[in-house]
Enzyme design. Sequence first.
Site, PDB file in Angstrom:
ATOM      1  N   ALA A  77       0.911  -1.185   0.142  1.00  0.00           N
ATOM      2  CA  ALA A  77      -0.068   0.021  -0.043  1.00  0.00           C
ATOM      3  C   ALA A  77       0.621   1.226   0.149  1.00  0.00           C
ATOM      4  O   ALA A  77       0.363   2.191  -0.416  1.00  0.00           O
ATOM      5  CB  ALA A  77      -0.935  -0.060   1.262  1.00  0.00           C
ATOM      6  N   THR A  78       2.039   1.178   0.417  1.00  0.00           N
ATOM      7  CA  THR A  78       2.775   2.495   0.380  1.00  0.00           C
ATOM      8  C   THR A  78       3.061   2.716  -1.068  1.00  0.00           C
ATOM      9  O   THR A  78       3.082   3.864  -1.542  1.00  0.00           O
ATOM     10  CB  THR A  78       4.449   1.984   1.189  1.00  0.00           C
ATOM     11  OG1 THR A  78       3.949   1.879   2.565  1.00  0.00           O
ATOM     12  CG2 THR A  78       5.368   3.222   1.199  1.00  0.00           C
ATOM     13  N   ASN A 158      -5.362   3.877  11.281  1.00  0.00           N
ATOM     14  CA  ASN A 158      -4.639   2.700  11.467  1.00  0.00           C
ATOM     15  C   ASN A 158      -4.367   2.724  13.144  1.00  0.00           C
ATOM     16  O   ASN A 158      -4.009   1.688  13.683  1.00  0.00           O
ATOM     17  CB  ASN A 158      -3.444   2.442  10.939  1.00  0.00           C
ATOM     18  CG  ASN A 158      -2.480   3.634  10.745  1.00  0.00           C
ATOM     19  OD1 ASN A 158      -3.293   4.728   9.856  1.00  0.00           O
ATOM     20  ND2 ASN A 158      -1.511   3.967  11.163  1.00  0.00           N
ATOM     21  N   GLN A 186      -6.971  -0.554   6.142  1.00  0.00           N
ATOM     22  CA  GLN A 186      -7.392  -0.956   7.239  1.00  0.00           C
ATOM     23  C   GLN A 186      -9.151  -1.489   7.246  1.00  0.00           C
ATOM     24  O   GLN A 186      -9.508  -2.121   8.001  1.00  0.00           O
ATOM     25  CB  GLN A 186      -7.113   0.278   8.380  1.00  0.00           C
ATOM     26  CG  GLN A 186      -5.897   0.558   8.760  1.00  0.00           C
ATOM     27  CD  GLN A 186      -5.053  -0.916   9.437  1.00  0.00           C
ATOM     28  OE1 GLN A 186      -5.574  -1.556  10.003  1.00  0.00           O
ATOM     29  NE2 GLN A 186      -3.872  -0.830   9.568  1.00  0.00           N
ATOM     30  N   SER A 206      -3.453  -3.478   0.896  1.00  0.00           N
ATOM     31  CA  SER A 206      -2.277  -4.022   1.171  1.00  0.00           C
ATOM     32  C   SER A 206      -2.535  -5.814   1.727  1.00  0.00           C
ATOM     33  O   SER A 206      -3.429  -5.975   2.380  1.00  0.00           O
ATOM     34  CB  SER A 206      -1.580  -3.290   2.556  1.00  0.00           C
ATOM     35  OG  SER A 206      -0.510  -4.186   2.817  1.00  0.00           O
ATOM     36  N   ALA A 207      -1.795  -6.679   1.102  1.00  0.00           N
ATOM     37  CA  ALA A 207      -2.357  -7.959   1.709  1.00  0.00           C
ATOM     38  C   ALA A 207      -1.901  -8.135   2.895  1.00  0.00           C
ATOM     39  O   ALA A 207      -2.731  -9.260   3.492  1.00  0.00           O
ATOM     40  CB  ALA A 207      -1.200  -9.085   0.589  1.00  0.00           C
ATOM     41  N   HIS A 208      -0.951  -7.798   3.640  1.00  0.00           N
ATOM     42  CA  HIS A 208      -0.316  -8.205   4.861  1.00  0.00           C
ATOM     43  C   HIS A 208      -1.292  -7.591   5.806  1.00  0.00           C
ATOM     44  O   HIS A 208      -1.163  -8.149   7.159  1.00  0.00           O
ATOM     45  CB  HIS A 208       1.067  -7.969   5.263  1.00  0.00           C
ATOM     46  CG  HIS A 208       1.517  -6.511   5.483  1.00  0.00           C
ATOM     47  ND1 HIS A 208       1.480  -6.280   6.960  1.00  0.00           N
ATOM     48  CD2 HIS A 208       1.670  -5.616   4.655  1.00  0.00           C
ATOM     49  CE1 HIS A 208       1.996  -4.821   7.037  1.00  0.00           C
ATOM     50  NE2 HIS A 208       1.841  -4.488   5.724  1.00  0.00           N
ATOM     51  N   CYS A 333       5.185   4.510  18.231  1.00  0.00           N
ATOM     52  CA  CYS A 333       4.774   3.821  17.043  1.00  0.00           C
ATOM     53  C   CYS A 333       5.513   4.319  15.698  1.00  0.00           C
ATOM     54  O   CYS A 333       5.492   3.800  14.748  1.00  0.00           O
ATOM     55  CB  CYS A 333       3.277   3.348  17.066  1.00  0.00           C
ATOM     56  SG  CYS A 333       2.218   4.948  17.000  1.00  0.00           S
TER      57      CYS A 333
HETATM   58  C1  LIG Z   1       0.078  -0.462   6.774  1.00  0.00           C
HETATM   59  C2  LIG Z   1      -0.664   0.884   6.078  1.00  0.00           C
HETATM   60  C3  LIG Z   1      -0.017   1.133   5.068  1.00  0.00           C
HETATM   61  C4  LIG Z   1       1.193   0.677   4.362  1.00  0.00           C
HETATM   62  O1  LIG Z   1       0.962  -0.620   3.765  1.00  0.00           O
HETATM   63  P1  LIG Z   1       2.260  -1.233   3.332  1.00  0.00           P
HETATM   64  O2  LIG Z   1       1.591  -2.633   2.541  1.00  0.00           O
HETATM   65  O3  LIG Z   1       2.752  -2.039   4.477  1.00  0.00           O
HETATM   66  O4  LIG Z   1       3.103  -0.622   2.516  1.00  0.00           O
HETATM   67  C5  LIG Z   1      -0.624   2.292   4.447  1.00  0.00           C
HETATM   68  N1  LIG Z   1      -1.878   2.877   4.878  1.00  0.00           N
HETATM   69  C6  LIG Z   1      -2.348   2.417   5.985  1.00  0.00           C
HETATM   70  C7  LIG Z   1      -3.572   2.847   6.639  1.00  0.00           C
HETATM   71  C8  LIG Z   1      -1.842   1.226   6.891  1.00  0.00           C
HETATM   72  O5  LIG Z   1      -2.503   0.834   7.864  1.00  0.00           O
END
Ligand SMILES: *Cc1c(COP(=O)(O)O)cnc(C)c1O
Length: 409
Positions: A77-78, A158, A186, A206-208, A333
């Site tokens: 997602a970044t 988040n 999220q 984002s998958a993770h 954090c």
């Molecule tokens: C974790 C997160 C991201 C970043 O996602 P990655 O896949 O880890 O780069 C971006 N936006 C939000 C709101 C997130 O919680």
Amino acid sequence: MNVPTARRIYMDNHATTPLDPRVLQAMMPYFTEKFGNAASRNHAFGWEAEEGVDRAREQVAALINAKPKEIIFTSGATESDNLAIKGVANFLKSKGDHIVTCVTEHKAVLDSCHRLERDGRARVAYLPVDKFGQVNPEEVEKAITDKTVLITIMYANNEVGTIHPIAEIGKIAKKRGVLFHCDAVQGVGKVPIDVEALGIDLMSISAHKIYGPKGVGALYVRTKNPRVRITAEIDGGGHERGFRSGTLNVPGIVGLGAACELCRIELPAEGGRILALRQRLQKGIFDRVEYVYLNGHPTDRLPGNLNVSFAYVEGESLLMGINEIAVSSGSACTSASLEPSYVLRALAVGEDLAHSSIRYGLGRFNTEEDVDYVLRRTLDTVERLREMSPLYEMAKEGIDLKSVQWKHD
Ligand SMILES: *Cc1c(COP(=O)(O)O)cnc(C)c1O
């Protein structure tokens, strides 16, 4: 550090989520026998990989009511946030150079905006939020100028779990002819998200964060009403409709697809189950602890998010006191320097209470037993830490700490 291994509980599901074993199972063949390059069009190895990618594209699209061709795979997602924001700004630079966002966005959004500003490529309005963490749609509308090309507001925060009024913002964007990007990392898979109903033009996934693998994500890019065009950030072989070159991470993409599929099927039941767990934890804390405050919105929030401040308790000390449990504090954090979180500050949470905050992030693999254990350990540790706090003693005796004249030498 000496972490007891007898019992370990993961309750930090906003930071990342464990890989669902079913997702791993779906990915496995793509590490071994199905190792082909999805762009190899001239043999079965390539076709096999491409089939896996095609299926994943359908699975991601189905979760958010999009069309498969509207899904662009990325490294996470970044990257999706960077591609959406810089991609729109660069593509539409002859039309305008103004972006509307909000102060509690993820760093991937804020720093993409900062970069555009520093390079003189955009001007950005950073809207404030109310004490619950919500942006006011009227202020979004007021911030729009004839140079505005993009609104970027996250689905849910988040840290505090607050859900923004996304449908209203989507309507405003449509009415004013401005593109709407939503970082929905999220929210996706946790609450129902429909890009048509919400009027979203670009959306980061984002998958993770949804029980898939790390290092893979997607950007939804609308193809109709309007057809969204963006400038690529990465040049090369012209993969992903030319928006994102680079050999596809086939096992990762298959994992993202499988994760989305599981969320789509299980979301209705899982959302309710996780909400009940969070409410059990919340009630347990609020019934038995005094001077405790909820951060974020009381109802418009993610089912699995509980962010609370325990006055007279240092969040970091509480974390150390319950170090067999993985949760986050509002201090460390975002930086190594123990600054209070910029999100809590934007909600006007005082500095002390920001340093006293804990974020519990409940997820798919948490049980009622976990909640009861975490509750008991939290209550015991808060009590123990408060017994050592002179400020807590004074508060209990009814001394108003704000009226105390502290002696300095
Ligand atoms: C974790 C997160 C991201 C970043 O996602 P990655 O896949 O880890 O780069 C971006 N936006 C939000 C709101 C997130 O919680």
